[in-house]
Design a protein around this motif. Sequence first.
Motif, PDB file in Angstrom:
ATOM      1  N   SER A 150       0.843  -1.234   0.170  1.00  0.00           N
ATOM      2  CA  SER A 150      -0.004  -0.038  -0.055  1.00  0.00           C
ATOM      3  C   SER A 150       0.770   0.997  -0.138  1.00  0.00           C
ATOM      4  O   SER A 150       1.999   1.148   0.520  1.00  0.00           O
ATOM      5  CB  SER A 150      -0.839   0.160   1.264  1.00  0.00           C
ATOM      6  N   LEU A 151       0.217   2.351  -0.662  1.00  0.00           N
ATOM      7  CA  LEU A 151       1.079   3.590  -0.804  1.00  0.00           C
ATOM      8  C   LEU A 151       0.360   4.719  -0.054  1.00  0.00           C
ATOM      9  O   LEU A 151      -0.846   4.738  -0.111  1.00  0.00           O
ATOM     10  CB  LEU A 151       1.291   3.862  -2.272  1.00  0.00           C
ATOM     11  N   ASP A 152       1.130   5.845   0.031  1.00  0.00           N
ATOM     12  CA  ASP A 152       0.514   7.175   0.595  1.00  0.00           C
ATOM     13  C   ASP A 152       0.233   7.674  -1.161  1.00  0.00           C
ATOM     14  O   ASP A 152       0.346   7.200  -1.917  1.00  0.00           O
ATOM     15  CB  ASP A 152       1.383   8.034   0.992  1.00  0.00           C
ATOM     16  N   GLU A 153      -0.344   8.869  -0.942  1.00  0.00           N
ATOM     17  CA  GLU A 153      -0.626   9.716  -2.441  1.00  0.00           C
ATOM     18  C   GLU A 153       0.402  10.028  -3.283  1.00  0.00           C
ATOM     19  O   GLU A 153       0.376  10.532  -4.416  1.00  0.00           O
ATOM     20  CB  GLU A 153      -1.479  10.820  -1.754  1.00  0.00           C
ATOM     21  N   GLN A 154       1.674   9.937  -2.457  1.00  0.00           N
ATOM     22  CA  GLN A 154       2.763  10.319  -3.176  1.00  0.00           C
ATOM     23  C   GLN A 154       3.626   9.211  -3.981  1.00  0.00           C
ATOM     24  O   GLN A 154       4.645   9.297  -4.437  1.00  0.00           O
ATOM     25  CB  GLN A 154       3.855  11.347  -2.325  1.00  0.00           C
ATOM     26  N   GLY A 155       2.997   8.050  -3.862  1.00  0.00           N
ATOM     27  CA  GLY A 155       3.819   6.796  -4.282  1.00  0.00           C
ATOM     28  C   GLY A 155       4.770   6.245  -3.405  1.00  0.00           C
ATOM     29  O   GLY A 155       5.429   5.470  -3.930  1.00  0.00           O
ATOM     30  N   PHE A 156       4.817   6.651  -2.068  1.00  0.00           N
ATOM     31  CA  PHE A 156       5.687   5.869  -1.218  1.00  0.00           C
ATOM     32  C   PHE A 156       4.980   4.968  -0.372  1.00  0.00           C
ATOM     33  O   PHE A 156       3.915   4.965   0.043  1.00  0.00           O
ATOM     34  CB  PHE A 156       6.179   7.046  -0.238  1.00  0.00           C
ATOM     35  N   GLU A 157       5.539   3.694  -0.229  1.00  0.00           N
ATOM     36  CA  GLU A 157       5.412   2.563   0.456  1.00  0.00           C
ATOM     37  C   GLU A 157       4.887   3.040   2.011  1.00  0.00           C
ATOM     38  O   GLU A 157       5.666   3.646   2.613  1.00  0.00           O
ATOM     39  CB  GLU A 157       6.249   1.396   0.606  1.00  0.00           C
ATOM     40  N   LYS A 158       3.754   2.518   2.405  1.00  0.00           N
ATOM     41  CA  LYS A 158       3.343   2.701   3.723  1.00  0.00           C
ATOM     42  C   LYS A 158       4.275   1.517   4.890  1.00  0.00           C
ATOM     43  O   LYS A 158       3.851   0.500   4.924  1.00  0.00           O
ATOM     44  CB  LYS A 158       1.935   2.120   3.941  1.00  0.00           C
ATOM     45  N   MET A 159       5.391   2.355   5.017  1.00  0.00           N
ATOM     46  CA  MET A 159       6.417   1.228   5.505  1.00  0.00           C
ATOM     47  C   MET A 159       5.991   0.569   6.717  1.00  0.00           C
ATOM     48  O   MET A 159       6.534  -0.411   7.020  1.00  0.00           O
ATOM     49  CB  MET A 159       7.878   2.041   5.442  1.00  0.00           C
ATOM     50  N   GLU A 160       5.099   1.147   7.552  1.00  0.00           N
ATOM     51  CA  GLU A 160       4.882   0.798   8.718  1.00  0.00           C
ATOM     52  C   GLU A 160       3.955  -0.533   8.593  1.00  0.00           C
ATOM     53  O   GLU A 160       3.768  -0.896   9.743  1.00  0.00           O
ATOM     54  CB  GLU A 160       4.438   1.850   9.523  1.00  0.00           C
ATOM     55  N   SER A 161       3.257  -0.576   7.821  1.00  0.00           N
ATOM     56  CA  SER A 161       2.109  -1.526   7.741  1.00  0.00           C
ATOM     57  C   SER A 161       1.599  -2.186   6.502  1.00  0.00           C
ATOM     58  O   SER A 161       0.652  -2.926   6.789  1.00  0.00           O
ATOM     59  CB  SER A 161       0.822  -0.521   8.305  1.00  0.00           C
ATOM     60  N   GLY A 162       1.995  -1.766   5.203  1.00  0.00           N
ATOM     61  CA  GLY A 162       1.213  -2.059   4.227  1.00  0.00           C
ATOM     62  C   GLY A 162       1.738  -3.191   3.206  1.00  0.00           C
ATOM     63  O   GLY A 162       1.001  -3.385   2.076  1.00  0.00           O
ATOM     64  N   ILE A 163       2.053  -4.075   3.526  1.00  0.00           N
ATOM     65  CA  ILE A 163       2.242  -5.398   2.646  1.00  0.00           C
ATOM     66  C   ILE A 163       0.969  -6.294   2.709  1.00  0.00           C
ATOM     67  O   ILE A 163       0.707  -6.548   3.546  1.00  0.00           O
ATOM     68  CB  ILE A 163       3.575  -6.284   2.965  1.00  0.00           C
ATOM     69  N   ASN A 164       0.445  -6.483   1.499  1.00  0.00           N
ATOM     70  CA  ASN A 164      -0.744  -7.606   1.334  1.00  0.00           C
ATOM     71  C   ASN A 164      -0.669  -8.496   0.418  1.00  0.00           C
ATOM     72  O   ASN A 164       0.142  -8.734  -0.458  1.00  0.00           O
ATOM     73  CB  ASN A 164      -1.739  -6.449   0.606  1.00  0.00           C
ATOM     74  N   GLY A 165      -0.913  -9.850   1.074  1.00  0.00           N
ATOM     75  CA  GLY A 165      -0.670 -11.019   0.185  1.00  0.00           C
ATOM     76  C   GLY A 165      -1.668 -11.936   0.879  1.00  0.00           C
ATOM     77  O   GLY A 165      -2.580 -11.926   1.554  1.00  0.00           O
ATOM     78  N   ARG A 166      -1.368 -13.394   0.649  1.00  0.00           N
ATOM     79  CA  ARG A 166      -1.793 -14.699   1.203  1.00  0.00           C
ATOM     80  C   ARG A 166      -1.123 -15.173   2.421  1.00  0.00           C
ATOM     81  O   ARG A 166       0.296 -15.055   2.585  1.00  0.00           O
ATOM     82  CB  ARG A 166      -2.093 -15.493   0.120  1.00  0.00           C
ATOM     83  N   ALA A 167      -1.934 -15.659   3.353  1.00  0.00           N
ATOM     84  CA  ALA A 167      -1.496 -16.246   4.559  1.00  0.00           C
ATOM     85  C   ALA A 167      -0.265 -17.349   4.301  1.00  0.00           C
ATOM     86  O   ALA A 167       0.842 -17.112   4.810  1.00  0.00           O
ATOM     87  CB  ALA A 167      -2.282 -16.770   5.574  1.00  0.00           C
ATOM     88  N   ILE A 168      -0.564 -18.073   3.296  1.00  0.00           N
ATOM     89  CA  ILE A 168       0.489 -19.244   3.122  1.00  0.00           C
ATOM     90  C   ILE A 168       1.648 -18.639   2.491  1.00  0.00           C
ATOM     91  O   ILE A 168       2.781 -19.030   2.655  1.00  0.00           O
ATOM     92  CB  ILE A 168      -0.082 -20.008   2.100  1.00  0.00           C
ATOM     93  N   ASP A 169       1.915 -17.400   1.862  1.00  0.00           N
ATOM     94  CA  ASP A 169       3.072 -16.697   1.363  1.00  0.00           C
ATOM     95  C   ASP A 169       3.848 -15.905   2.538  1.00  0.00           C
ATOM     96  O   ASP A 169       4.787 -15.872   2.507  1.00  0.00           O
ATOM     97  CB  ASP A 169       2.745 -15.834   0.054  1.00  0.00           C
ATOM     98  N   PHE A 170       3.052 -15.556   3.374  1.00  0.00           N
ATOM     99  CA  PHE A 170       3.570 -15.092   4.587  1.00  0.00           C
ATOM    100  C   PHE A 170       4.260 -15.893   5.419  1.00  0.00           C
ATOM    101  O   PHE A 170       5.511 -15.794   6.010  1.00  0.00           O
ATOM    102  CB  PHE A 170       2.623 -14.177   5.368  1.00  0.00           C
ATOM    103  N   ALA A 171       3.947 -17.195   5.472  1.00  0.00           N
ATOM    104  CA  ALA A 171       4.620 -18.433   6.070  1.00  0.00           C
ATOM    105  C   ALA A 171       5.865 -18.488   5.453  1.00  0.00           C
ATOM    106  O   ALA A 171       6.904 -18.883   6.059  1.00  0.00           O
ATOM    107  CB  ALA A 171       3.574 -19.686   5.893  1.00  0.00           C
TER     108      ALA A 171
END
Length: 410
Positions: A272-293
């Motif tokens: 996830s990004l802010d409005e300037q295209g910078f990653e929400k470094m504190e929180s924003g990775i999105n995926g599937r649980a099995i890949d987080f494993a």
Amino acid sequence: MKNEPLTKMSRVKKGVTWLLAIVVGLIGLVLVYAFTFYPAEYTLRVLRWRDADVYDYQKFPERPFPPSDAPFHFTQAPAEAMVQTLFEMDTAVDDLDTFLAETGTQAFIVIQNDAILYEKYFNGAAQDSIVTSFSVAKSFTSALVGIAIEEGHIQSVSDPITDYLPELLESDPAFQDITIRDLLLMSSGIRYQEFPFVSGDDAKTYYYPDLRDLALYQTEVVGTPGEIFLYNNYHPLLLGLILERATGQPVAEYLAEKIWQPMGAAYAGSWSLDEQGFEKMESGINGRAIDFAKFGRLFLHEGSVNGEQIIPAHWVREATLADTSLPDSYYPDWFHEALPNGFYKYMWWGRQHGGQPDDFAALGNHGQFIYVSPHKNLIIVRHGERYGVESFKWMQLFYDFATQLEPIVE
């Protein structure tokens, strides 16, 4: 005398009216303050979205990244009864499946020796459902710093952050005393207050439309670096800026190239990004649980995937082992109470395990977990819509499970 009740009622009505007028007036003043001193878009987000939600990834723009060309798949070795029995030894868990459903769990996966013992989804989720990381993203950020150092983009964790972010010196020369290591350890001395309302740093680092500007020009040094632990969401923002500048590419692209694809992610992901295209470094990775494993697996195997070193092994060890030289005063009282024999190291939470290698976990808001117990070759992943129980209660459940679990001898 006959009109006395009416007179009292009239006075009560007037009092209530005045009270409502005062409340409305105060709310109006707060709103005027908020819209005067903060960007309108930010203030509206706080008012409209309120507390962070696991479905917020649908609201933010994102930078997608593809799955691996050679996805890794865990083997199957179902042992549901054993997993349920060990978790149900805790008095809070009568029936594991019921407990998970009632605590708002979306995904719960238990893996030992690269084999799935238990994998279930609740509350409408399935294996291909998108889940979000919240602060689990911080552990990915830490890994990227280790890779960037190994590749020569960053010299070392001892570098002053102003070597990469000289703009900070315009605010305060004290920033030159803060090192990359201080950011990784959450001990920079940078001010951080969770509340109140729009002026709270939790809200700003989550909803602000220009996180680069926020981190570079609206932070303040108030303490001595390395002296005390203070969980602080400005740290991953500053690390993200350092990574962006040092590598010359967006952090999500660096993640995809160096971790997501090499670790064998089966699904696409996004940041996830802010409005300037910078990653929400504190929180924003999105995926599937099995890949987080699979990210947990990467750390379980000291940064190696099928013989290929993805993250330097020495970095994995440094990032997940307790620093026993720290004084008791380094951590606040709540930390010692919530996490006995616990520690925080390079954006991983840890528990010492009585002479065995330390257990460690990536932890995110609303109860997102990647828990790793090296001496049991164990990975536990939990994603949820809410905590359901207190956050460190989950850590205790995982720790107790790992303690009771028999190791598998290959």
